[in-house]
Design a protein around this motif. Structure first.
Motif, PDB file in Angstrom:
ATOM      1  N   GLU A 135     -20.295  -9.317 -34.851  1.00 20.77           N
ATOM      2  CA  GLU A 135     -19.076  -8.718 -34.307  1.00 20.77           C
ATOM      3  C   GLU A 135     -17.878  -9.041 -35.193  1.00 20.77           C
ATOM      4  OE1 GLU A 135     -16.467  -8.652 -30.147  1.00 20.77           O
ATOM      5  OE2 GLU A 135     -18.476  -9.556 -30.175  1.00 20.77           O
ATOM      6  N   GLY A 136     -17.801 -10.301 -35.651  1.00 22.06           N
ATOM      7  CA  GLY A 136     -16.707 -10.685 -36.537  1.00 22.06           C
ATOM      8  C   GLY A 136     -16.756  -9.940 -37.853  1.00 22.06           C
ATOM      9  N   GLU A 137     -17.966  -9.763 -38.400  1.00 20.75           N
ATOM     10  CA  GLU A 137     -18.134  -9.030 -39.658  1.00 20.75           C
ATOM     11  C   GLU A 137     -17.650  -7.595 -39.509  1.00 20.75           C
ATOM     12  OE1 GLU A 137     -21.927  -7.072 -41.681  1.00 20.75           O
ATOM     13  OE2 GLU A 137     -22.031  -9.274 -41.764  1.00 20.75           O
ATOM     14  N   GLN A 138     -18.066  -6.919 -38.436  1.00 19.21           N
ATOM     15  CA  GLN A 138     -17.648  -5.541 -38.212  1.00 19.21           C
ATOM     16  C   GLN A 138     -16.137  -5.437 -38.037  1.00 19.21           C
ATOM     17  OE1 GLN A 138     -19.956  -4.119 -34.881  1.00 19.21           O
ATOM     18  NE2 GLN A 138     -21.786  -3.785 -36.119  1.00 19.21           N
ATOM     19  N   LEU A 139     -15.577  -6.418 -37.348  1.00 25.12           N
ATOM     20  CA  LEU A 139     -14.135  -6.427 -37.097  1.00 25.12           C
ATOM     21  C   LEU A 139     -13.342  -6.495 -38.402  1.00 25.12           C
ATOM     22  CD1 LEU A 139     -12.441  -8.688 -34.422  1.00 25.12           C
ATOM     23  CD2 LEU A 139     -11.522  -8.585 -36.718  1.00 25.12           C
ATOM     24  N   VAL A 140     -13.732  -7.409 -39.283  1.00 27.85           N
ATOM     25  CA  VAL A 140     -12.950  -7.583 -40.516  1.00 27.85           C
ATOM     26  C   VAL A 140     -13.151  -6.406 -41.471  1.00 27.85           C
ATOM     27  CG1 VAL A 140     -12.989 -10.096 -40.280  1.00 27.85           C
ATOM     28  CG2 VAL A 140     -14.699  -8.988 -41.730  1.00 27.85           C
ATOM     29  N   LEU A 141     -14.376  -5.868 -41.532  1.00 31.85           N
ATOM     30  CA  LEU A 141     -14.607  -4.731 -42.424  1.00 31.85           C
ATOM     31  C   LEU A 141     -13.853  -3.495 -41.942  1.00 31.85           C
ATOM     32  CD1 LEU A 141     -18.414  -5.116 -43.260  1.00 31.85           C
ATOM     33  CD2 LEU A 141     -16.459  -5.625 -44.736  1.00 31.85           C
ATOM     34  N   ALA A 142     -13.640  -3.389 -40.628  1.00 35.07           N
ATOM     35  CA  ALA A 142     -12.881  -2.265 -40.083  1.00 35.07           C
ATOM     36  C   ALA A 142     -11.406  -2.350 -40.469  1.00 35.07           C
ATOM     37  CB  ALA A 142     -13.021  -2.230 -38.560  1.00 35.07           C
ATOM     38  N   ALA A 143     -10.965  -3.553 -40.902  1.00 40.74           N
ATOM     39  CA  ALA A 143      -9.564  -3.742 -41.297  1.00 40.74           C
ATOM     40  C   ALA A 143      -9.317  -3.364 -42.752  1.00 40.74           C
ATOM     41  CB  ALA A 143      -9.146  -5.192 -41.061  1.00 40.74           C
ATOM     42  N   GLN A 144     -10.399  -3.001 -43.479  1.00 43.65           N
ATOM     43  CA  GLN A 144     -10.265  -2.585 -44.872  1.00 43.65           C
ATOM     44  C   GLN A 144      -9.251  -1.442 -44.989  1.00 43.65           C
ATOM     45  OE1 GLN A 144     -11.426  -3.420 -47.903  1.00 43.65           O
ATOM     46  NE2 GLN A 144     -10.571  -1.604 -48.875  1.00 43.65           N
ATOM     47  N   SER A 149      -7.690  -5.612 -48.798  1.00 45.73           N
ATOM     48  CA  SER A 149      -9.035  -5.426 -49.329  1.00 45.73           C
ATOM     49  C   SER A 149      -9.945  -6.513 -48.763  1.00 45.73           C
ATOM     50  CB  SER A 149      -8.990  -5.509 -50.867  1.00 45.73           C
ATOM     51  OG  SER A 149     -10.283  -5.433 -51.407  1.00 45.73           O
ATOM     52  N   VAL A 150     -11.031  -6.101 -48.087  1.00 48.91           N
ATOM     53  CA  VAL A 150     -11.900  -7.034 -47.362  1.00 48.91           C
ATOM     54  C   VAL A 150     -13.333  -6.976 -47.895  1.00 48.91           C
ATOM     55  CG1 VAL A 150     -12.812  -7.694 -45.104  1.00 48.91           C
ATOM     56  CG2 VAL A 150     -10.507  -6.721 -45.279  1.00 48.91           C
ATOM     57  N   THR A 151     -13.930  -8.155 -48.125  1.00 50.42           N
ATOM     58  CA  THR A 151     -15.346  -8.254 -48.472  1.00 50.42           C
ATOM     59  C   THR A 151     -15.973  -9.339 -47.603  1.00 50.42           C
ATOM     60  OG1 THR A 151     -14.937  -7.605 -50.769  1.00 50.42           O
ATOM     61  CG2 THR A 151     -17.033  -8.678 -50.298  1.00 50.42           C
ATOM     62  N   ALA A 152     -17.149  -9.053 -47.049  1.00 47.87           N
ATOM     63  CA  ALA A 152     -17.882 -10.039 -46.251  1.00 47.87           C
ATOM     64  C   ALA A 152     -19.115 -10.496 -47.020  1.00 47.87           C
ATOM     65  CB  ALA A 152     -18.283  -9.446 -44.908  1.00 47.87           C
ATOM     66  N   ARG A 203     -15.771 -14.559 -57.958  1.00 48.34           N
ATOM     67  CA  ARG A 203     -15.807 -13.324 -58.742  1.00 48.34           C
ATOM     68  C   ARG A 203     -15.258 -12.143 -57.954  1.00 48.34           C
ATOM     69  NH1 ARG A 203     -21.017 -13.583 -62.844  1.00 48.34           N
ATOM     70  NH2 ARG A 203     -20.744 -15.786 -63.370  1.00 48.34           N
ATOM     71  N   CYS A 204     -15.427 -12.186 -56.639  1.00 50.92           N
ATOM     72  CA  CYS A 204     -14.963 -11.068 -55.822  1.00 50.92           C
ATOM     73  C   CYS A 204     -13.458 -11.107 -55.544  1.00 50.92           C
ATOM     74  CB  CYS A 204     -15.736 -11.011 -54.509  1.00 50.92           C
ATOM     75  SG  CYS A 204     -17.420 -10.370 -54.704  1.00 50.92           S
ATOM     76  N   LEU A 205     -12.798 -12.196 -55.903  1.00 51.93           N
ATOM     77  CA  LEU A 205     -11.345 -12.242 -55.729  1.00 51.93           C
ATOM     78  C   LEU A 205     -10.682 -11.080 -56.458  1.00 51.93           C
ATOM     79  CD1 LEU A 205     -10.504 -16.048 -56.096  1.00 51.93           C
ATOM     80  CD2 LEU A 205     -10.157 -14.634 -54.058  1.00 51.93           C
ATOM     81  N   ASP A 206     -11.176 -10.751 -57.657  1.00 47.15           N
ATOM     82  CA  ASP A 206     -10.579  -9.691 -58.465  1.00 47.15           C
ATOM     83  C   ASP A 206     -11.464  -8.446 -58.575  1.00 47.15           C
ATOM     84  OD1 ASP A 206      -8.182 -11.041 -59.164  1.00 47.15           O
ATOM     85  OD2 ASP A 206      -9.277 -12.215 -60.645  1.00 47.15           O
ATOM     86  N   ASP A 207     -12.573  -8.413 -57.831  1.00 44.64           N
ATOM     87  CA  ASP A 207     -13.499  -7.292 -57.943  1.00 44.64           C
ATOM     88  C   ASP A 207     -13.250  -6.303 -56.810  1.00 44.64           C
ATOM     89  OD1 ASP A 207     -15.568  -5.531 -58.250  1.00 44.64           O
ATOM     90  OD2 ASP A 207     -17.138  -7.048 -58.442  1.00 44.64           O
ATOM     91  N   ALA A 211     -14.832  -4.086 -52.194  1.00 47.24           N
ATOM     92  CA  ALA A 211     -14.000  -3.911 -50.997  1.00 47.24           C
ATOM     93  C   ALA A 211     -14.735  -3.079 -49.955  1.00 47.24           C
ATOM     94  CB  ALA A 211     -12.686  -3.246 -51.372  1.00 47.24           C
ATOM     95  N   GLY A 212     -14.663  -3.523 -48.712  1.00 44.14           N
ATOM     96  CA  GLY A 212     -15.281  -2.805 -47.612  1.00 44.14           C
ATOM     97  C   GLY A 212     -16.771  -3.028 -47.489  1.00 44.14           C
ATOM     98  N   GLN A 213     -17.326  -3.961 -48.275  1.00 39.91           N
ATOM     99  CA  GLN A 213     -18.775  -4.181 -48.279  1.00 39.91           C
ATOM    100  C   GLN A 213     -19.152  -5.528 -47.656  1.00 39.91           C
ATOM    101  OE1 GLN A 213     -20.720  -3.580 -52.078  1.00 39.91           O
ATOM    102  NE2 GLN A 213     -19.179  -2.105 -52.734  1.00 39.91           N
ATOM    103  N   ALA A 214     -20.389  -5.594 -47.168  1.00 42.65           N
ATOM    104  CA  ALA A 214     -21.002  -6.855 -46.744  1.00 42.65           C
ATOM    105  C   ALA A 214     -22.112  -7.154 -47.747  1.00 42.65           C
ATOM    106  CB  ALA A 214     -21.567  -6.748 -45.342  1.00 42.65           C
TER     107      ALA A 214
END
Length: 320
Positions: A135-144, A149-152, A203-207, A211-214
């Motif tokens: 649920e938390g993963e879906q919540l944060v990715l929906a905020a993309q 910019s959100v990555t899980a 590495r994902c800080l600047d990649d 974004a928007g991926q798990a």
């Protein structure tokens, strides 16, 4: 890589300490919020790391803590609820806190959010741990969005010097009276080295392509729990008879140990173990990271000369 100011929630834990150390030594400014500064003092020798006493569950306090940050990393999670109504602790850590972090990032103008989920997380998963993580993963990715910019990240069990997996089983084996009962012996795992996980976050800080991926993070090989425990005993030089428990006995074991102070094994842990903790879609190679094998690292901190090897292991995990 651009220099960042990164706030790490859960930065004093096993994975957080590794990420903070890597970032700090590379010249990035690292802010670690903590309720108890004394419990996080092991981070103080790391250059560019600042401990800030605050309550991360207070959204206004979060906004203040991340005001000058370019990125936020959230590693907060619990494996067991030690008190309170069933499910409340999981929801607070895995759902409500991420909701507050996303809102705080939006209010403070932070543009990058990296979120720790878990392999097997999902609303249809059998355990409350996995359900709330999902649920938390879906919540944060929906905020993309364009502004955030959100990555899980979804790791299997994470290992390394100071971990709570191999070290925990080594401790249990040492305390066992010649034998050890092992629940869920057939549970499947694909252990991933803590430094590989840290590399993925950094590495994902600047990649922006992530974004928007798990992203699933796993090691190069799959094992059953029984194989991993027997390997632990072998490497640590502990001679014990390991007794695999049937499914019904594993359930009974979970019910009984769930009543013990500290809850070393619960029904929720049992339910989590019914889902293979493995993945065919490992993101590490796509990020340019070669997954490190269990056999390349575990002997450095569990072997017969682990005290002499510990310093070298820590150096290796810091890539120094």
């Amino acid at each position: 890589m651009a220099k960042h100011t990164v706030c790490i929630l859960g930065g004093s834990g096993f994975i957080g300490t590794t990420i903070a150390g890597r970032l700090g030594h590379d010249g990035h400014r690292v802010i670690v919020p903590t309720r108890h500064r004394e419990r996080s003092r092991h981070l103080l020798p790391i250059p560019n790391v600042e401990l800030v006493e605050t309550n991360v569950h207070d959204e206004d306090a979060l906004v203040e803590a991340i005001q000058d940050c370019t990125a936020v990393i959230n590693l907060v999670g619990i494996l067991n609820e030690l008190s309170g109504p069933k499910g409340e602790g999981f929801r607070q850590s895995h759902v409500e806190l991420p909701r507050k972090v996303v809102s705080a990032c939006q209010r403070a103008g932070v543009g990058r959010y990296l979120h720790m989920s878990a392999l097997g997380a999902g609303p249809e998963a059998p355990s409350l741990y996995q359900q709330t993580k999902g649920e938390g993963e879906q919540l944060v990715l929906a905020a993309q969005s364009e502004s955030l910019s959100v990555t899980a990240f979804r790791p299997s069990v994470v290992f390394g010097s100071g971990d709570s997996f191999f070290n925990r089983f080594a401790g249990l084996l040492r305390l066992s009276p010649g034998f050890m009962f092992l629940p869920t012996p057939g549970a499947e795992f694909q252990p991933v080295w803590v430094n590989d996980v840290a590399s993925a976050f950094i590495r994902c800080l600047d990649d922006s392509s992530t974004a928007g991926q798990a992203l699933d993070l796993v090691g190069p090989q799959r094992y059953t729990l029984e194989e991993l425990v027997r390997y632990t005993a072998k490497v640590a030089g502990i001679r014990r008879h390991i007794v695999p428990l049937s499914d019904s006995m594993s359930r009974l074991n979970a019910r009984l140990l769930g009543l013990v102070p500290g809850k070393p094994f619960t029904m929720d842990n049992y339910l989590s173990a019914t889902v293979p903790n493995v993945s065919d879609d490992n993101a590490l190679p796509r990020l340019g990271i070669h997954p490190t094998a269990v056999e390349a690292v575990v002997p450095t901190f569990l072997g017969p000369h682990e005290k002499n090897n510990r310093y070298q292991s820590l150096r290796r995990e810091a890539r120094r």
